[in-house]
Write an enzyme that holds these catalytic residues in place. Structure first.
Site, mmCIF file in Angstrom:
data_model
loop_
_atom_site.group_PDB
_atom_site.id
_atom_site.type_symbol
_atom_site.label_atom_id
_atom_site.label_comp_id
_atom_site.label_asym_id
_atom_site.label_seq_id
_atom_site.Cartn_x
_atom_site.Cartn_y
_atom_site.Cartn_z
ATOM 1 N N HIS A 280 23.357 50.663 31.618
ATOM 2 C CA HIS A 280 21.964 50.238 31.674
ATOM 3 C C HIS A 280 21.768 48.975 30.834
ATOM 4 O O HIS A 280 22.450 48.788 29.824
ATOM 5 C CB HIS A 280 21.057 51.353 31.162
ATOM 6 C CG HIS A 280 21.339 52.678 31.795
ATOM 7 N ND1 HIS A 280 21.184 52.911 33.135
ATOM 8 C CD2 HIS A 280 21.796 53.842 31.263
ATOM 9 C CE1 HIS A 280 21.516 54.156 33.414
ATOM 10 N NE2 HIS A 280 21.908 54.747 32.297
ATOM 11 N N GLU B 100 19.465 56.509 26.546
ATOM 12 C CA GLU B 100 19.336 57.924 26.897
ATOM 13 C C GLU B 100 20.163 58.790 25.954
ATOM 14 O O GLU B 100 21.096 58.332 25.295
ATOM 15 C CB GLU B 100 19.743 58.176 28.348
ATOM 16 C CG GLU B 100 21.163 57.780 28.694
ATOM 17 C CD GLU B 100 21.436 57.857 30.193
ATOM 18 O OE1 GLU B 100 22.417 58.508 30.579
ATOM 19 O OE2 GLU B 100 20.679 57.253 30.975
ATOM 20 N N HIS C 155 29.376 54.735 31.331
ATOM 21 C CA HIS C 155 29.495 56.179 31.200
ATOM 22 C C HIS C 155 29.373 56.860 32.555
ATOM 23 O O HIS C 155 28.918 56.275 33.539
ATOM 24 C CB HIS C 155 28.414 56.733 30.256
ATOM 25 C CG HIS C 155 27.007 56.495 30.743
ATOM 26 N ND1 HIS C 155 26.362 55.301 30.566
ATOM 27 C CD2 HIS C 155 26.134 57.292 31.426
ATOM 28 C CE1 HIS C 155 25.141 55.373 31.090
ATOM 29 N NE2 HIS C 155 24.989 56.564 31.630
ATOM 30 N N ARG D 284 25.802 50.130 38.667
ATOM 31 C CA ARG D 284 26.904 51.049 38.950
ATOM 32 C C ARG D 284 28.224 50.297 39.099
ATOM 33 O O ARG D 284 28.243 49.163 39.551
ATOM 34 C CB ARG D 284 26.609 51.851 40.212
ATOM 35 C CG ARG D 284 25.377 52.739 40.086
ATOM 36 C CD ARG D 284 25.057 53.470 41.371
ATOM 37 N NE ARG D 284 23.871 54.307 41.213
ATOM 38 C CZ ARG D 284 22.631 53.875 41.408
ATOM 39 N NH1 ARG D 284 22.414 52.627 41.789
ATOM 40 N NH2 ARG D 284 21.606 54.696 41.216
#
EC number: 5.3.1.8
Length: 387
Positions: free
Chosen positions: A96, A131, A254, A273
């Site tokens: 991200h 996150e 990740h 991605r």
């Protein structure tokens, strides 16, 4: 205090049974990947007994529901999204952007006229997406580039000539630049070359017993020929016990591999991605935003107050065990969502009381005052990290 009616996202990688089992309902037979709790415009929580959503409630009175400090910092919107995530199969290899990258990317794609619903759009908003994932079951994840010396030891033991060009980069530059060079070499090789390397590595792992070899076999079965299968060998391979957590800042490559956890993240939908997916991959943009700094993964545990410490301003997560007739009092903390994952817990605030059972959650606005938990169970509390 208001009970929430939460939407479920049926992504293909989701478990067909974990979330229904938590909620005590019959499985549909379809994958149920994520239970969303919050005010994300794409799937806002409903309010039980009312014909409005949490997004409607907040939009009608941002100051009252979020509190002035939260509105000053993040504007008139809930800055976090809480989820129960149930991964039967691996999620995509992803990262991200940081705040500056997200803002620039969002403005650039708007200027280019890329529709918000376009499958090749990278930036759905102008916000970062840090996150935190906290395990409810044994939880397996790939997170961040591991130190080159560890990769050389683990992967070198395979003795596969197809991996030698990657390992040579790490030997020559056992630092961030070596990791960057190895990953870029793998991901940008011609498609036929990438496929040959992946096939050779998967075949070479057959019959081996190391955890890394087992991981490659499993990923290769789900995503044959995908370079993410080999890229996984450059990442920290982590297994969390229930109650342990991982924080994923901007730029961290990740993938969640398997397990059930409580996830909290900034209220953003920006994902770049790199593999293990059939969705859009923008490799140049991914390479631009990645953090290639090699470091061991840091596994977090809750402090004495039940909180998981992170640098994120958008959210804070804490875990509270209620048992033996002892009440737990939570001080006011701006907007908050309470999620029960075990047992039965009564949550009482100035505006009333709700009973929570596994998978059920409640909203408490900034004016709710202290919240008291009583009963026998486990509750996660999501709040903004500021205000």
């Amino acid at each position: 205090m208001q009970l929430l009616d939460n939407p479920i996202r049926p992504y293909a990688w989701g478990s067909p049974t974990a979330i229904p089992a938590m909620l005590g309902v019959k499985p549909t037979g379809e994958p149920q990947a994520e239970l969303w709790m919050g005010a994300h415009p794409g799937s806002p929580s409903g309010l039980v007994g009312k014909e409005q959503t949490l997004l409607d409630l907040i939009s009608a009175d941002p100051e009252g529901e979020l509190g002035s400090p939260c509105v000053r910092e993040f504007g008139p919107r809930l800055p976090f999204l809480l989820k129960v995530l149930a991964a039967e199969d691996p999620l995509s290899l992803q990262a991200h952007p940081n705040p500056a990258q997200a803002k620039a990317g969002f403005e650039r794609e708007n200027a280019d006229g890329i529709p918000m619903s376009a499958p090749h759009r990278n930036y759905k908003d102008g916000d970062a997406k840090p996150e935190l994932i906290c395990a409810l079951t044994d939880f397996e994840a790939l997170v961040g580039f591991r130190p080159p010396a560890e990769t050389l030891e683990v992967v070198g033991a395979f003795g596969l000539p197809e991996l030698e060009p990657l390992l040579a980069q790490l030997r020559e530059q056992p630092d961030e630049e070596g990791v960057r060079a190895a990953f870029t070499m793998l991901m940008t090789a011609p498609a036929d070359r990438r496929r040959a390397v992946v096939d050779a590595v998967v075949a070479g792992c057959a019959g081996r017993t190391e955890p890394a070899a087992d991981l490659v076999r499993r990923l290769g079965e789900k995503h044959p020929g995908d370079p993410g299968v080999v890229a996984a060998l450059l990442l920290n391979h982590v297994r969390l016990a229930p109650g342990e957590a991982l924080y994923l800042p901007a730029g961290n490559l990740h993938a969640y591999v398997h397990g059930v956890g409580v996830e909290i993240l900034a209220n953003s939908d920006n994902v770049l991605r790199g593999g293990l997916t059939g969705k859009h991959i923008d490799l140049p943009e991914l390479l631009r935003i990645l953090d290639f700094t090699p470091r061991p993964a840091e596994v977090l545990t809750a402090d004495a107050e039940g909180r998981y410490a992170t640098p994120a301003d958008e959210f804070r997560l804490s875990r509270h065990v209620v048992a033996g007739g002892t009440e737990v009092t939570l001080d006011p903390a701006g907007p908050q969502i309470l999620l029960c994952v075990e047992g039965t817990v009564a949550a009482r605030g100035e505006a009333g009381k709700v009973d929570l059972t596994p998978g059920r959650s409640a909203w408490a606005g900034a004016g709710e005052g202290p919240v008291t938990l009583a009963g026998d169970g486990v509750v996660f509390r999501a709040t903004a990290g500021i205000g």
